[in-house]
Design a protein around this motif. Structure first.
Motif, PDB file in Angstrom:
ATOM      1  N   ALA A  97       9.080  -1.818   4.846  1.00 31.48           N
ATOM      2  CA  ALA A  97      10.139  -1.358   5.746  1.00 31.48           C
ATOM      3  C   ALA A  97       9.752   0.006   6.286  1.00 31.48           C
ATOM      4  N   LEU A  98      10.361   0.361   7.417  1.00 28.58           N
ATOM      5  CA  LEU A  98      10.315   1.754   7.876  1.00 28.58           C
ATOM      6  C   LEU A  98      11.500   2.450   7.224  1.00 28.58           C
ATOM      7  N   LYS A  99      11.356   3.728   6.857  1.00 31.68           N
ATOM      8  CA  LYS A  99      12.396   4.327   5.993  1.00 31.68           C
ATOM      9  C   LYS A  99      12.867   5.724   6.390  1.00 31.68           C
ATOM     10  N   ASN A 101      11.463  -4.050  13.042  1.00 36.28           N
ATOM     11  CA  ASN A 101      10.516  -4.030  11.921  1.00 36.28           C
ATOM     12  C   ASN A 101      11.175  -4.537  10.632  1.00 36.28           C
ATOM     13  N   LEU A 114      -0.076  -1.321   7.188  1.00 38.07           N
ATOM     14  CA  LEU A 114      -0.615   0.049   7.157  1.00 38.07           C
ATOM     15  C   LEU A 114       0.031   0.943   8.212  1.00 38.07           C
ATOM     16  N   VAL A 115       1.240   0.570   8.674  1.00 35.18           N
ATOM     17  CA  VAL A 115       1.924   1.432   9.642  1.00 35.18           C
ATOM     18  C   VAL A 115       2.224   2.796   9.031  1.00 35.18           C
ATOM     19  N   ILE A 120       6.038   3.551  -3.384  1.00 35.99           N
ATOM     20  CA  ILE A 120       6.644   2.949  -4.580  1.00 35.99           C
ATOM     21  C   ILE A 120       5.842   1.716  -5.000  1.00 35.99           C
ATOM     22  N   LEU A 179       4.424  -8.201   8.803  1.00 36.43           N
ATOM     23  CA  LEU A 179       5.244  -9.358   8.411  1.00 36.43           C
ATOM     24  C   LEU A 179       5.777 -10.106   9.617  1.00 36.43           C
ATOM     25  N   ARG A 180       5.920  -9.397  10.743  1.00 32.36           N
ATOM     26  CA  ARG A 180       6.457 -10.068  11.946  1.00 32.36           C
ATOM     27  C   ARG A 180       5.455 -11.030  12.550  1.00 32.36           C
ATOM     28  N   ALA A 199       0.827  -1.211   0.000  1.00 31.41           N
ATOM     29  CA  ALA A 199       0.000   0.000   0.000  1.00 31.41           C
ATOM     30  C   ALA A 199       0.861   1.261   0.000  1.00 31.41           C
TER      31      ALA A 199
END
Ligand code: NAD
Ligand code: WQD
Length: 337
Positions: A84-86, A101, A34-35, A13, A60-61, A10
């Motif tokens: 991923a967190l970015k 994460n 949806l984080v 990219i 995913l965890r 979601a």
């Protein structure tokens, strides 16, 4: 029709990649916690593509929930792993959250791929693994390292994936993105950050009157106009690199790493000027201090991707900023508009 599991599907990219996957005859299946995204992006992709896309809200965890996705979907041909967190600064403040994460999530995904015999993967890496490159444009054999936890998760993930792919007989493509910007030509999907950490979304919000002015992080860098130079890549070109990677996986063996950029650099001031032209109004800016961890110039050499993936960036700066403005002006509140 080949089924592609899109983690983080979601997100910014991935939403553009979903469109390109469908256009190339693949069936995306989305998993996203949806984080940092909204389900509205999936609805809009469905509308643009006139196709329903299976969507699972799942971290995913959460291995049990992820297992159910694999069970329910049946055979999956390949995974594109975006989740991923970015945010670089946030990763310095909250390293455990980032390592957990990005690494635990990936390990859980890989365990499920192994359990269900899925052997093809495309992974979202980043030019951040080059740190401050010794020479530009940088090629894929340059040394990798990191200056912040986010960057380390990408370095570590590349290693984990390379080792796992080798041991498990998987085929993998690691794409090192340079600076993704812009939006789909429809203006219906685009980048929707809670707070814009990157230059182009920040400039867009200033143009829209949401923020007062851009702070240029230093004008004393060793570059032609003194401001930082980066290799910006249109998100639609970037999305197409993923379908090129899926095709490549069908005919290749082993693992490969590709730079995904244009090889052409633009300074912060050039971006601001181009954006002013696109939106037809002045963008107020001030020169501020350098940002911690920034470097003067990062450019990627895309020759390997051009040759081996048969992929080449088609869009230039004008299309990048015009599409970013089209999305911003049509959706002043992003997906809440
Ligand atoms: P994004 O935040 O829009 O997308 C990431 C998506 O992953 C979000 O939808 C988020 O909700 C989801 N997610 C995060 N952790 C998750 C988890 N544990 N389980 C399930 N879903 C999870 O970001 P983006 O810009 O689209 O980036 C996509 C990928 O590309 C990321 O891996 C990012 O590190 C990488 N990348 C981005 C850039 C950039 O500048 N945008 C540059 C280089 C690499
Ligand atoms: C671009 C240029 C800034 C904001 C980051 C991550 C990297 C990758 C891509 C994920 C720089 C200047 C910025 C502002 C400014 N992401 N700038 N004022 O830093 O090249 O890369 O995103 O993998 O890991 O580090 O991108 O857009 O933040 O900055 O002057 O308000 O704009 O100094 O020269 P960056 P950016």
């Amino acid at each position: 029709m080949k089924k592609i599991l899109i983690t983080g599907g979601a997100g910014y990219i991935a939403s553009h990649t979903n469109i390109e996957c469908i256009a190339s005859g693949y069936q995306p299946v989305i998993v996203d916690s949806l984080v940092n995204a909204s389900k509205e992006s999936v609805r809009r992709v469905e509308a643009l593509a006139s196709r329903a896309i299976p969507f699972y809200q799942c971290d995913l965890r959460d291995e049990a929930a992820l297992r159910r996705v694999f069970e329910q979907e049946g055979p999956i041909d390949a995974v594109i792993h975006f989740a991923a967190l970015k945010a670089v600064g946030e990763s310095v403040q909250e390293p455990l959250r980032y390592y957990d994460n990005n690494l635990t999530g990936s390990l859980s995904l890989f365990a499920m791929m192994k359990a269900f015999g899925v052997k093809n993967i495309v992974f979202s890496s980043s030019a951040t693994v080059y740190g401050d490159p010794e020479k530009v444009p940088v090629t894929e054999d340059a040394p990798v390292s990191a200056t912040n936890p986010y960057g380390w998760t990408k370095v570590m993930m590349e290693q984990i994936l390379t080792d796992t792919a080798r041991a498990e007989g998987w085929k993998s493509v690691i794409l090192r993105y340079f600076n993704p910007v812009g939006a789909h030509p429809s203006g219906d999907i685009g980048e929707d950050p809670a707070y814009p950490n990157n230059l182009v979304p920040f400039v867009s919000q200033v143009a829209a009157g949401i923020r007062e002015k851009v702070v240029v992080f230093g004008d004393d860098w060793p570059t032609p106009d003194g401001t930082g130079v980066r290799d910006y890549i249109h998100v639609v070109d970037l999305a197409r690199a993923h379908t090129a990677a899926l095709r490549y996986l069908e005919g290749s063996e082993g693992n490969a790493i590709f730079n995904i950029g244009t090889g052409r650099g633009y300074s912060v001031l050039e971006i601001i000027k181009a954006f002013e032209k696109a939106c037809g109004k002045p963008i107020p800016y001030v020169i501020g201090p350098r940002r911690d961890g920034d470097v003067a110039e990062v450019l990627g050499d895309p020759s390997r991707a051009n040759k081996e993936l048969g992929w080449k960036a088609e869009y230039g700066l004008e299309e990048m900023v015009a599409s970013a403005w089209n999305w911003q002006s049509k959706n002043p509140k992003g997906y809440r508009s």
